[in-house]
Design a protein around this motif. Structure first.
Motif, PDB file in Angstrom:
ATOM      1  N   PHE A  43     -17.685  -0.587 -79.954  1.00 58.55           N
ATOM      2  CA  PHE A  43     -16.335  -0.190 -79.564  1.00 58.55           C
ATOM      3  C   PHE A  43     -15.938   1.158 -80.184  1.00 58.55           C
ATOM      4  CE2 PHE A  43     -11.570  -1.205 -79.695  1.00 58.55           C
ATOM      5  CZ  PHE A  43     -11.384  -0.753 -78.396  1.00 58.55           C
ATOM      6  N   LYS A  44     -16.609   1.531 -81.267  1.00 53.65           N
ATOM      7  CA  LYS A  44     -16.267   2.766 -81.967  1.00 53.65           C
ATOM      8  C   LYS A  44     -16.614   4.008 -81.137  1.00 53.65           C
ATOM      9  CE  LYS A  44     -16.931   5.139 -86.402  1.00 53.65           C
ATOM     10  NZ  LYS A  44     -17.577   5.082 -87.727  1.00 53.65           N
ATOM     11  N   LEU A  45     -17.719   3.953 -80.401  1.00 52.30           N
ATOM     12  CA  LEU A  45     -18.176   5.133 -79.654  1.00 52.30           C
ATOM     13  C   LEU A  45     -17.171   5.580 -78.586  1.00 52.30           C
ATOM     14  CD1 LEU A  45     -20.443   7.196 -79.374  1.00 52.30           C
ATOM     15  CD2 LEU A  45     -21.557   5.659 -77.768  1.00 52.30           C
ATOM     16  N   PRO A  46     -16.726   4.706 -77.666  1.00 51.23           N
ATOM     17  CA  PRO A  46     -15.720   5.165 -76.695  1.00 51.23           C
ATOM     18  C   PRO A  46     -14.394   5.530 -77.353  1.00 51.23           C
ATOM     19  CG  PRO A  46     -16.037   2.797 -76.507  1.00 51.23           C
ATOM     20  CD  PRO A  46     -17.123   3.305 -77.402  1.00 51.23           C
ATOM     21  N   ASN A  47     -14.061   4.845 -78.443  1.00 53.41           N
ATOM     22  CA  ASN A  47     -12.822   5.169 -79.151  1.00 53.41           C
ATOM     23  C   ASN A  47     -12.875   6.555 -79.768  1.00 53.41           C
ATOM     24  OD1 ASN A  47     -10.591   3.426 -79.051  1.00 53.41           O
ATOM     25  ND2 ASN A  47     -11.734   1.857 -80.136  1.00 53.41           N
ATOM     26  N   LEU A  48     -14.054   6.930 -80.286  1.00 57.20           N
ATOM     27  CA  LEU A  48     -14.214   8.260 -80.876  1.00 57.20           C
ATOM     28  C   LEU A  48     -14.016   9.336 -79.811  1.00 57.20           C
ATOM     29  CD1 LEU A  48     -15.022   9.956 -83.377  1.00 57.20           C
ATOM     30  CD2 LEU A  48     -17.391   9.751 -82.625  1.00 57.20           C
ATOM     31  N   PHE A  49     -14.654   9.147 -78.661  1.00 56.12           N
ATOM     32  CA  PHE A  49     -14.474  10.093 -77.558  1.00 56.12           C
ATOM     33  C   PHE A  49     -13.015  10.111 -77.094  1.00 56.12           C
ATOM     34  CE2 PHE A  49     -19.055  10.024 -77.288  1.00 56.12           C
ATOM     35  CZ  PHE A  49     -19.379  11.252 -76.723  1.00 56.12           C
ATOM     36  N   SER A  91     -20.734   8.688 -69.244  1.00 55.53           N
ATOM     37  CA  SER A  91     -20.836   7.222 -69.231  1.00 55.53           C
ATOM     38  C   SER A  91     -22.162   6.768 -68.635  1.00 55.53           C
ATOM     39  CB  SER A  91     -19.673   6.619 -68.435  1.00 55.53           C
ATOM     40  OG  SER A  91     -18.439   6.979 -68.999  1.00 55.53           O
ATOM     41  N   LEU A  92     -22.585   7.420 -67.548  1.00 55.32           N
ATOM     42  CA  LEU A  92     -23.886   7.090 -66.943  1.00 55.32           C
ATOM     43  C   LEU A  92     -25.029   7.408 -67.895  1.00 55.32           C
ATOM     44  CD1 LEU A  92     -23.352   8.347 -63.278  1.00 55.32           C
ATOM     45  CD2 LEU A  92     -23.680   5.973 -64.018  1.00 55.32           C
ATOM     46  N   LEU A  93     -24.909   8.542 -68.619  1.00 55.30           N
ATOM     47  CA  LEU A  93     -25.935   8.925 -69.584  1.00 55.30           C
ATOM     48  C   LEU A  93     -26.045   7.902 -70.707  1.00 55.30           C
ATOM     49  CD1 LEU A  93     -27.953  11.187 -70.309  1.00 55.30           C
ATOM     50  CD2 LEU A  93     -26.129  12.289 -71.625  1.00 55.30           C
ATOM     51  N   VAL A  94     -24.884   7.418 -71.187  1.00 53.35           N
ATOM     52  CA  VAL A  94     -24.881   6.388 -72.232  1.00 53.35           C
ATOM     53  C   VAL A  94     -25.533   5.113 -71.727  1.00 53.35           C
ATOM     54  CG1 VAL A  94     -23.394   4.877 -73.620  1.00 53.35           C
ATOM     55  CG2 VAL A  94     -22.882   7.319 -73.455  1.00 53.35           C
ATOM     56  N   ASN A  95     -25.254   4.750 -70.481  1.00 52.37           N
ATOM     57  CA  ASN A  95     -25.827   3.524 -69.934  1.00 52.37           C
ATOM     58  C   ASN A  95     -27.317   3.642 -69.649  1.00 52.37           C
ATOM     59  OD1 ASN A  95     -23.846   1.089 -68.854  1.00 52.37           O
ATOM     60  ND2 ASN A  95     -22.762   2.989 -69.349  1.00 52.37           N
ATOM     61  N   LEU A  96     -27.797   4.862 -69.394  1.00 48.28           N
ATOM     62  CA  LEU A  96     -29.224   5.074 -69.171  1.00 48.28           C
ATOM     63  C   LEU A  96     -30.001   5.116 -70.490  1.00 48.28           C
ATOM     64  CD1 LEU A  96     -29.126   7.739 -66.299  1.00 48.28           C
ATOM     65  CD2 LEU A  96     -29.898   5.359 -66.118  1.00 48.28           C
ATOM     66  N   THR A  97     -29.369   5.634 -71.550  1.00 51.76           N
ATOM     67  CA  THR A  97     -30.038   5.744 -72.858  1.00 51.76           C
ATOM     68  C   THR A  97     -29.157   5.150 -73.956  1.00 51.76           C
ATOM     69  OG1 THR A  97     -29.132   7.973 -73.152  1.00 51.76           O
ATOM     70  CG2 THR A  97     -31.330   7.808 -72.180  1.00 51.76           C
ATOM     71  N   PRO A  98     -28.794   3.865 -73.876  1.00 51.88           N
ATOM     72  CA  PRO A  98     -27.878   3.281 -74.862  1.00 51.88           C
ATOM     73  C   PRO A  98     -28.461   3.239 -76.274  1.00 51.88           C
ATOM     74  CG  PRO A  98     -28.817   1.564 -73.477  1.00 51.88           C
ATOM     75  CD  PRO A  98     -29.229   2.871 -72.879  1.00 51.88           C
ATOM     76  N   GLN A  99     -29.790   3.060 -76.386  1.00 54.79           N
ATOM     77  CA  GLN A  99     -30.404   3.027 -77.721  1.00 54.79           C
ATOM     78  C   GLN A  99     -30.207   4.353 -78.469  1.00 54.79           C
ATOM     79  OE1 GLN A  99     -31.945   2.007 -74.958  1.00 54.79           O
ATOM     80  NE2 GLN A  99     -32.607  -0.111 -75.282  1.00 54.79           N
ATOM     81  N   SER A 122     -23.336  -0.070 -73.964  1.00 46.57           N
ATOM     82  CA  SER A 122     -23.252   0.283 -72.539  1.00 46.57           C
ATOM     83  C   SER A 122     -21.981  -0.270 -71.904  1.00 46.57           C
ATOM     84  CB  SER A 122     -24.470  -0.256 -71.784  1.00 46.57           C
ATOM     85  OG  SER A 122     -25.656   0.300 -72.287  1.00 46.57           O
ATOM     86  N   ILE A 123     -21.685  -1.547 -72.179  1.00 44.03           N
ATOM     87  CA  ILE A 123     -20.490  -2.174 -71.579  1.00 44.03           C
ATOM     88  C   ILE A 123     -19.215  -1.522 -72.111  1.00 44.03           C
ATOM     89  CG2 ILE A 123     -19.175  -4.320 -71.376  1.00 44.03           C
ATOM     90  CD1 ILE A 123     -21.910  -5.794 -71.685  1.00 44.03           C
ATOM     91  N   ASN A 124     -19.122  -1.399 -73.418  1.00 44.03           N
ATOM     92  CA  ASN A 124     -17.898  -0.874 -74.033  1.00 44.03           C
ATOM     93  C   ASN A 124     -17.579   0.543 -73.596  1.00 44.03           C
ATOM     94  OD1 ASN A 124     -16.520  -2.544 -76.501  1.00 44.03           O
ATOM     95  ND2 ASN A 124     -18.660  -3.138 -76.227  1.00 44.03           N
ATOM     96  N   PHE A 125     -18.622   1.334 -73.287  1.00 43.96           N
ATOM     97  CA  PHE A 125     -18.375   2.742 -72.990  1.00 43.96           C
ATOM     98  C   PHE A 125     -17.616   2.930 -71.681  1.00 43.96           C
ATOM     99  CE2 PHE A 125     -19.049   7.256 -72.551  1.00 43.96           C
ATOM    100  CZ  PHE A 125     -19.046   7.684 -73.875  1.00 43.96           C
TER     101      PHE A 125
END
Length: 468
Positions: A43-49, A91-99, A122-125
């Protein structure tokens, strides 16, 4: 103006109460475990953005640019589509390379933990594109002096997470984090629906549809507006990033101190942020569209009058919060946290950190007020330079104070950075304008009221110590 301020304050308070309930439920369901850490990281990653990119920089630049634009509908839709496209691409980039993104924000996780966390990231983003749409609609509502929807819609995320936790109770930790992750996305969707309904009820859908309709035909006419927006946006991103960098440095430096130092900072900062959000942030959100509109119409006198009224309103509230918080710091920490594993020694350390933070409450709050002048005049680059100076000052004092004062030194360094930021902001605002606001009988009332309030707080403290 004051109606808008109180609306924002009440909305923030309502959301914070629900946030506290959410935290209690999360702790009871997940505890302090690997999966709770994974969810907070996800949850921190989308919140940071969101804090750097969407709510902060976008709003500060969009409202003045929107106020000045001669083709508001076309400019708004052009900006919205440009940013939404960029955010969807990320968001698509995060979902393609979530690791990869999980590793970037949780470098201490081993490979197995990163693989477990990646689906949740991936979901949270997907919360980010939803909350950007919310921010865009909220900016238009704020320009029209409608604040209630945005103030109370923030609680929808907490309500969504509370429902998710209640539904997931009794399930395994992995499933609970899935429920929470989808709860985040649903919370963002509910906020978007609430703002869309407000836009519809205020008759602003016609403006948005007009922007889509004439976007291609009038795209050339907004080139100058778009260029000005772009030139101001990137400095605004950096200006908003400095607060996040400072918070990261706090945690990083505290990790070298005795065990518990990071927690002392966290708990004290949570209390410090409450009056800052309830009063300073609520006031700045309510005042910003008004000041931007007056300055767009070259009515600096009315802009200064509104700023002056807000200044005295904030000064009284923040001074009272500072004095009450400092005098009753130990009692506040004892009431809120001293139970279970949180002992008397922890209370002593946390209350000292709280005092160091509260010493900077007034300058931090007033800086958020006066920096509106810079944003409204589209001086985001100047604001970013001031934020950079403040960050450098904080870093220097944090390194100097960490050894002799420990974790309290980090909080003191943050306070010094706040005073420096206010000084340079007032220099750009104009000392003549500032002293014109300060030359008021309200100053005598503030001094006299502070003395009386201090005496009352000391009496209250003695009463609490003796009878409680």
């Amino acid at each position: 103006m004051f109606k808008a301020i109180f609306t924002n304050s009440f909305g923030i308070l309502f959301s914070r109460i629900l946030g506290f309930v959410r935290d209690l439920l999360t702790a009871s369901v997940l505890g302090a475990s690997l999966y709770s850490d994974i969810f907070f990281i996800a949850f921190k990653l989308p919140n940071l953005f969101r804090r750097i990119f969407a709510e902060g920089a976008f709003t500060q630049v969009f409202i003045p640019a929107f106020a000045r634009s001669r083709h508001k509908a076309v400019f708004a839709i052009h900006t919205f589509l440009l940013f939404l496209s960029l955010i969807l691409l990320i968001s698509l980039l995060v979902n393609l390379t979530p690791q990869l993104f999980t590793k970037a924000i949780a470098s201490g996780f081993d490979r197995e933990t990163i693989n477990i966390a990646a689906p949740y990231v991936s979901i949270n983003f997907w919360y980010l594109p939803l909350i950007f749409c919310v921010t865009f609609l909220a900016s238009i509502l704020q320009y029209k002096h409608h604040f209630a929807t945005t103030a109370f819609a923030t609680a929808l995320l907490n309500l969504s997470l509370i429902v998710a936790l209640l539904l997931a109770k009794g399930k395994n930790s992995e499933t609970i984090v899935y429920y929470l992750s989808f709860g985040v996305v649903i919370g963002g969707f509910l906020q978007l629906v609430a703002h869309f309904i407000a836009i519809w009820r205020m008759g602003l859908l016609k403006l948005l549809f007009g922007g889509f309709k004439y976007l291609r035909k009038k795209s050339q006419s907004i080139q100058e507006d778009t260029k000005r927006f772009r030139n101001n946006f990137f400095p605004a991103i950096w200006g908003n990033s400095t607060a996040q960098i400072s918070a990261f440095l706090d945690t990083f430096l505290a990790s070298f101190l005795v065990t518990g130092s990071i927690s002392y900072l966290y708990y004290a900062n949570r209390i410090f942020q409450l009056p800052l959000a309830l009063f300073a942030i609520a006031t700045s959100v309510a005042l910003f569209p008004r000041v931007a509109r007056y300055l767009k119409n070259d009515d600096e006198t009315k802009a200064l009058q509104n700023l002056g009224r807000a200044f005295w309103f904030l000064s009284f509230l923040l001074t009272a919060s500072t004095l009450g918080g400092i005098i009753l710091s130990r009692e506040i920490i004892t009431l809120l946290f001293e139970r279970g594993a949180f002992d008397t020694a922890d209370t002593t350390h946390t209350s000292l950190v709280l005092i160091m933070y509260l010493a900077g409450l007034l300058p931090f709050g007033l800086q958020k007020l006066f920096v509106l002048w810079l944003y409204a005049k589209e001086m985001q680059l100047r604001a970013a330079k001031i934020a950079t100076i403040s960050l450098l000052v904080y870093t220097l004092f944090a390194l100097a104070f960490i050894k002799p004062f420990g974790v309290a030194g980090l909080a003191l360094a943050s306070t010094i950075g706040g005073y420096v930021s206010l000084f340079f902001t007032l220099r750009v605002f104009g000392w003549q304008n500032f002293f014109a606001i300060l030359r008021s009988r309200n100053l005598l009332y503030l001094i006299a009221g502070s003395l009386i309030f201090t005496a009352l707080m000391i009496i209250l403290k003695d009463f609490i110590d003796v009878y409680l």
